[in-house]
Design a protein around this motif. Structure first.
Motif, PDB file in Angstrom:
ATOM      1  N   GLY B 147      26.219  45.260  21.702  1.00 40.72           N
ATOM      2  CA  GLY B 147      26.681  44.854  22.741  1.00 40.72           C
ATOM      3  C   GLY B 147      26.209  43.560  22.900  1.00 40.72           C
ATOM      4  N   ILE B 148      27.197  42.657  23.624  1.00 40.73           N
ATOM      5  CA  ILE B 148      27.184  41.346  23.667  1.00 40.73           C
ATOM      6  C   ILE B 148      26.202  40.837  24.770  1.00 40.73           C
ATOM      7  N   ILE B 149      26.009  41.760  25.791  1.00 35.90           N
ATOM      8  CA  ILE B 149      25.226  41.653  27.082  1.00 35.90           C
ATOM      9  C   ILE B 149      23.736  41.628  26.391  1.00 35.90           C
ATOM     10  N   ASN B 150      23.272  42.521  25.738  1.00 35.71           N
ATOM     11  CA  ASN B 150      21.998  42.239  25.097  1.00 35.71           C
ATOM     12  C   ASN B 150      21.935  40.750  24.326  1.00 35.71           C
ATOM     13  N   TYR B 151      22.843  40.857  23.534  1.00 39.08           N
ATOM     14  CA  TYR B 151      22.732  39.598  22.570  1.00 39.08           C
ATOM     15  C   TYR B 151      22.721  38.392  23.385  1.00 39.08           C
ATOM     16  N   PHE B 152      23.268  38.193  24.463  1.00 35.52           N
ATOM     17  CA  PHE B 152      23.208  36.935  25.417  1.00 35.52           C
ATOM     18  C   PHE B 152      21.934  37.124  26.032  1.00 35.52           C
ATOM     19  N   LEU B 153      21.453  37.925  26.668  1.00 38.82           N
ATOM     20  CA  LEU B 153      20.425  38.240  27.360  1.00 38.82           C
ATOM     21  C   LEU B 153      19.081  38.165  26.562  1.00 38.82           C
ATOM     22  N   GLY B 154      19.146  38.364  25.384  1.00 39.75           N
ATOM     23  CA  GLY B 154      17.975  38.473  24.654  1.00 39.75           C
ATOM     24  C   GLY B 154      17.345  39.670  24.819  1.00 39.75           C
ATOM     25  N   LEU B 155      17.828  41.000  25.002  1.00 39.36           N
ATOM     26  CA  LEU B 155      17.061  41.897  25.601  1.00 39.36           C
ATOM     27  C   LEU B 155      16.673  42.986  24.366  1.00 39.36           C
ATOM     28  N   GLY B 156      17.108  42.473  23.032  1.00 35.82           N
ATOM     29  CA  GLY B 156      16.734  43.438  22.015  1.00 35.82           C
ATOM     30  C   GLY B 156      17.949  44.641  22.147  1.00 35.82           C
ATOM     31  N   LYS B 157      17.107  45.962  22.139  1.00 30.03           N
ATOM     32  CA  LYS B 157      17.954  47.048  21.885  1.00 30.03           C
ATOM     33  C   LYS B 157      17.801  47.882  23.206  1.00 30.03           C
ATOM     34  N   PHE B 158      18.001  47.080  24.543  1.00 30.23           N
ATOM     35  CA  PHE B 158      17.741  47.642  25.717  1.00 30.23           C
ATOM     36  C   PHE B 158      18.980  48.721  26.146  1.00 30.23           C
ATOM     37  N   GLU B 159      18.784  49.782  26.436  1.00 34.02           N
ATOM     38  CA  GLU B 159      19.690  50.803  26.604  1.00 34.02           C
ATOM     39  C   GLU B 159      20.125  50.810  28.346  1.00 34.02           C
ATOM     40  N   TRP B 160      21.042  50.101  28.788  1.00 32.07           N
ATOM     41  CA  TRP B 160      21.403  49.991  29.781  1.00 32.07           C
ATOM     42  C   TRP B 160      21.816  51.280  30.689  1.00 32.07           C
ATOM     43  N   LEU B 161      22.658  52.047  29.694  1.00 34.64           N
ATOM     44  CA  LEU B 161      23.231  53.143  30.491  1.00 34.64           C
ATOM     45  C   LEU B 161      22.537  54.312  30.133  1.00 34.64           C
ATOM     46  N   ALA B 162      21.388  54.361  29.341  1.00 32.67           N
ATOM     47  CA  ALA B 162      20.511  55.331  29.231  1.00 32.67           C
ATOM     48  C   ALA B 162      19.431  55.223  30.231  1.00 32.67           C
ATOM     49  N   ASP B 163      18.803  53.869  30.671  1.00 32.71           N
ATOM     50  CA  ASP B 163      17.785  53.777  31.483  1.00 32.71           C
ATOM     51  C   ASP B 163      17.912  54.340  32.654  1.00 32.71           C
ATOM     52  N   PRO B 164      17.149  55.091  33.202  1.00 31.28           N
ATOM     53  CA  PRO B 164      17.242  55.823  34.375  1.00 31.28           C
ATOM     54  C   PRO B 164      17.305  54.984  35.667  1.00 31.28           C
ATOM     55  N   GLN B 165      16.372  53.763  35.625  1.00 29.73           N
ATOM     56  CA  GLN B 165      16.563  52.820  36.726  1.00 29.73           C
ATOM     57  C   GLN B 165      18.024  51.930  36.710  1.00 29.73           C
ATOM     58  N   MET B 166      18.233  51.452  35.500  1.00 33.04           N
ATOM     59  CA  MET B 166      19.279  50.534  35.155  1.00 33.04           C
ATOM     60  C   MET B 166      20.496  50.964  35.280  1.00 33.04           C
ATOM     61  N   ALA B 167      20.848  52.335  34.878  1.00 35.07           N
ATOM     62  CA  ALA B 167      22.127  52.737  34.691  1.00 35.07           C
ATOM     63  C   ALA B 167      23.043  52.870  35.835  1.00 35.07           C
ATOM     64  N   LEU B 168      22.572  53.073  37.059  1.00 38.09           N
ATOM     65  CA  LEU B 168      23.275  52.956  38.179  1.00 38.09           C
ATOM     66  C   LEU B 168      23.851  51.426  38.343  1.00 38.09           C
ATOM     67  N   TRP B 169      22.723  50.568  38.425  1.00 37.77           N
ATOM     68  CA  TRP B 169      23.095  49.201  38.425  1.00 37.77           C
ATOM     69  C   TRP B 169      24.166  48.754  37.519  1.00 37.77           C
ATOM     70  N   ALA B 170      24.028  49.119  36.464  1.00 40.23           N
ATOM     71  CA  ALA B 170      24.999  48.835  35.185  1.00 40.23           C
ATOM     72  C   ALA B 170      26.559  49.412  35.585  1.00 40.23           C
ATOM     73  N   VAL B 171      26.551  50.581  36.102  1.00 37.22           N
ATOM     74  CA  VAL B 171      27.762  51.145  36.491  1.00 37.22           C
ATOM     75  C   VAL B 171      28.331  50.240  37.557  1.00 37.22           C
ATOM     76  N   ALA B 172      27.729  49.933  38.687  1.00 34.06           N
ATOM     77  CA  ALA B 172      27.923  49.094  39.716  1.00 34.06           C
ATOM     78  C   ALA B 172      28.346  47.823  39.437  1.00 34.06           C
ATOM     79  N   MET B 173      27.689  47.326  38.361  1.00 32.91           N
ATOM     80  CA  MET B 173      28.181  45.822  38.214  1.00 32.91           C
ATOM     81  C   MET B 173      29.467  45.883  37.423  1.00 32.91           C
ATOM     82  N   VAL B 174      30.058  47.126  36.753  1.00 35.52           N
ATOM     83  CA  VAL B 174      31.377  47.328  36.158  1.00 35.52           C
ATOM     84  C   VAL B 174      32.486  47.183  37.362  1.00 35.52           C
TER      85      VAL B 174
END
Lengths: 353, 300
Positions: B147-174
């Protein structure tokens, strides 16, 4: 001290040149009226002075200081616009307080209340203070808008046709009030209008503006009695001055086959345009010229007659008691000392130019 | 009929064709009414009925009247309440984000500038896309490995959509990405309706930019901004498509997703009808609160 001086102001909007080298001086404490038709550059002049428009060339000074680089906020001028420009959703009090609550000129609460109350009293809007501006009539809105200008106690008031959106009665009473206000405040007023009655009745001085240039500046009577050219002559007075093509001969004026006396005969024989105001045309039995009455407008105190002398339409004011009928042929003359002569080509007043 | 004909304008075109006002009215109204009854009113009433039964659309078993049992079950189910909490959080995040981004864009665009029309059109593209498509390609953007988001943010293999904290934020972001243009469009209409001379008057009156914004711009744009917020809240409340596609985390299970699962995966038709009614009541209640504010803002 707030003398306003404009030097060689030009301003273009795209291809349209609104001001073409305008020079203008408004003395401190003067009530100056800028008279001109739509598109003459009146509003642009005001906006340049206020700092809302930057002139292309030329300099603006207020109180003998060059304010060219100053923003509108720094110039300490008040501007009253035709559209009132009241801040919506605020009460009348909120609107009057608005300029006093800005960070730049923070005032103490007592001072704000004192000034607002005084402005409200001056303009007789005290009973409206807690009303929302949306619920005001046009006249009340314009009062509030003037009030918002005076609470700041600026040294210069700029007014852009503030009365033209109001009905006739209100216009008359606000005209009187504005003059009174000017006398009380002693500030410099620059008032823009296309209405010659406003200009004549309010101005200490009138400046006649024609397509971006100032044609003539003078007191109302100077403008009325001694217009520099036919444009100025027809800008003031209602009905406007009659302009009659004719010849100046040895025996006086020759117009439409009649010969009338003039006192300006010293110019020698030549073609001229005679200018005579409607009130200086006299109907009398034995008078030298003849015309047919085309229309009669009875205004109560006077009657305004439109008459045709050959192809020339003349306007004449006569006392209301004068008995005259439509299509009647009447004899008329004029007051020779009140007849002006203009150059037929350039329109310049021959006595002044 | 003759009576009706005589009341028509003698030279009206309708009269010339032999159509009365009444028949024209019927011509337009009858199809609409029919459509509304068949597709809106009837299902609404029928689902209210099924909400009080144990009906399952997957079986031929007859529906039994169970009274308020469905509602009781739903309202005492902590998981349902959790769905509501998640949805509320999602609505707040995405609507707030959309208002900030959309209004900000509108402020930026509300001035004379080159290519303004083109820029506005381009900015509006996201809301013209299908939500399902948006969900699919944001899934690619969020992809942990390429994914290009991790590439740009330099987050390695961060799982946006599987992370229980971040997933809702990721969906809201869309949702923010997709619907900010809507808020922008309405705000732009509101902003351009603010008379220019008011700003000039404020400038003459020495009002600073913040003062001008809060005293002139915001009050005048507030009603139309409120309309945008009402629309976005209602829509966000029923978000399904992209959320369903993007993430299957329990922390992103919005009401609409839960409802879908209940109705079409678990085939609890009666229960889900009752659920849908609860959601309907909540949305109507929220909208009413907004409308009240809107009327207040207009009345001022």
């Amino acid at each position: 001290m707030a003398r306003i001086e404009l030097n060689g102001i030009t301003k273009s909007f795209g291809a349209q040149r609104a001001l073409k080298g305008l020079d203008l001086v408004v003395e401190d404490g003067e009530f100056f009226v800028l008279l001109g038709r739509t598109g003459a550059g009146k509003t642009t002049t005001l906006r340049v002075i206020a700092g809302l428009e930057k002139p292309d060339t030329g300099s603006v000074s207020i109180g003998n200081r060059d304010v060219g680089g100053w923003t509108a906020a720094e110039r300490d001028v008040a501007l009253v616009l035709q559209q009132y420009s009241l801040y919506p959703r605020l009460t009348v009090r909120g609107n009057l307080e608005f300029p006093l609550r800005s960070k730049v000129r923070r005032q103490s609460e007592e001072e704000i209340a004192r000034r607002v109350d005084r402005a409200a009293k001056t303009l007789q809007i005290t009973h409206l203070l807690d009303r929302k501006v949306e619920r005001l009539s046009g006249g009340e809105m314009q009062r509030v808008s003037i009030g918002r200008a005076i609470v700041r106690q600026p040294s210069v008031f700029l007014m852009d046709e503030p009365l033209s959106a109001l009905d006739a009665k209100l216009r008359e009473s606000l005209r009187v009030e504005l003059k009174k206000l000017h006398a009380e405040l002693g500030a410099t007023f620059l008032f823009v209008t296309h209405d010659q009655v406003e200009a004549m009745s309010m101005g200490d001085k009138i400046g006649v503006l024609q397509s971006g240039r100032l044609v003539q500046v003078g007191t109302p009577s100077e403008i009325y009695e001694r217009p520099l050219n036919t444009f100025v002559a027809r800008s003031v007075g209602s009905p406007p001055m009659n302009l009659i093509e004719g010849r100046l001969g040895a025996g006086g004026a020759e117009i439409g086959g009649y010969s009338l006396p003039v006192s300006a005969a010293a110019l020698g024989a030549r073609a001229v345009t005679f200018g005579v105001r409607p009130e200086n045309v006299v109907l009398a039995g034995g008078a030298p010229a003849e015309a047919r009455v085309f229309d009669i407008e009875d205004q109560g105190v006077i009657k305004i007659l439109a008459m045709d002398m050959g192809d020339t339409r003349l306007h004449v004011t006569v006392p209301a008691g004068t008995r005259v009928a439509r299509d009647e042929v009447v004899r008329f003359g004029w007051k020779p000392e009140r007849v002006l002569t203009f150059d037929p080509a350039s329109g310049v007043n021959l006595a002044l130019g | 009929m003759a009576d009706v004909m005589t009341r028509l304008e003698p030279n009206s075109r309708a009269a010339a064709r032999g159509l009365s006002d009444l028949s024209i009215r019927n011509l337009f109204i009858i199809p609409t009414i029919t459509f509304l009854i068949v597709f809106n009113v009837f299902p609404l009433i029928y689902s209210l009925y099924t909400g009080f039964t144990d009906y399952r659309a997957s079986t031929t078993a007859p529906a039994n009247w169970v009274g308020l049992a469905n509602f009781r079950e739903l309202l005492s189910d902590p998981f349902i309440w959790r769905n509501f909490t998640i949805t509320a959080k999602y609505v707040v995040i995405s609507v707030t984000g959309q208002v900030i981004v959309g209004f900000g864009l509108a402020m930026l665009l509300n001035r004379p500038m080159a290519l303004k029309g083109l820029i506005t059109t381009l900015l509006m593209l996201p809301m013209m896309l299908s939500p399902a498509v948006v969900g699919l390609f944001w899934k690619l953007l969020y992809d942990p490995s390429f994914g290009i988001i991790n590439y740009f943010l330099g987050l390695g293999k961060f799982e946006w959509l599987a992370d229980p904290q971040m997933a809702l934020w990721a969906v809201a972001m869309v949702d923010i990405w997709m619907w900010s243009p809507f808020v922008m469009l309405l705000s732009l209409a509101g902003l351009s309706a603010v008379p220019k001379h008011l700003y000039e008057a404020a400038e003459i009156d020495r009002a600073g930019p913040f003062y001008t914004f809060f005293r002139i711009t915001l009050p005048l744009v507030a009603p139309i901004l409120m309309i945008a917020i009402i629309f976005r809240t209602m829509e966000a409340f029923k978000t399904f498509d992209h959320a369903y596609i993007l993430s299957s985390q329990p922390t992103t299970e919005l009401i609409a997703i839960r409802l879908y699962k209940m109705a079409f995966l678990e085939w609890q038709t009666g229960l889900s009808s009752a659920f849908a009614y609860i959601v309907l009541i909540v949305v109507v209640a929220i909208t009413n609160i907004y409308v009240k504010y809107l009327n207040k803002a207009k009345a001022r």
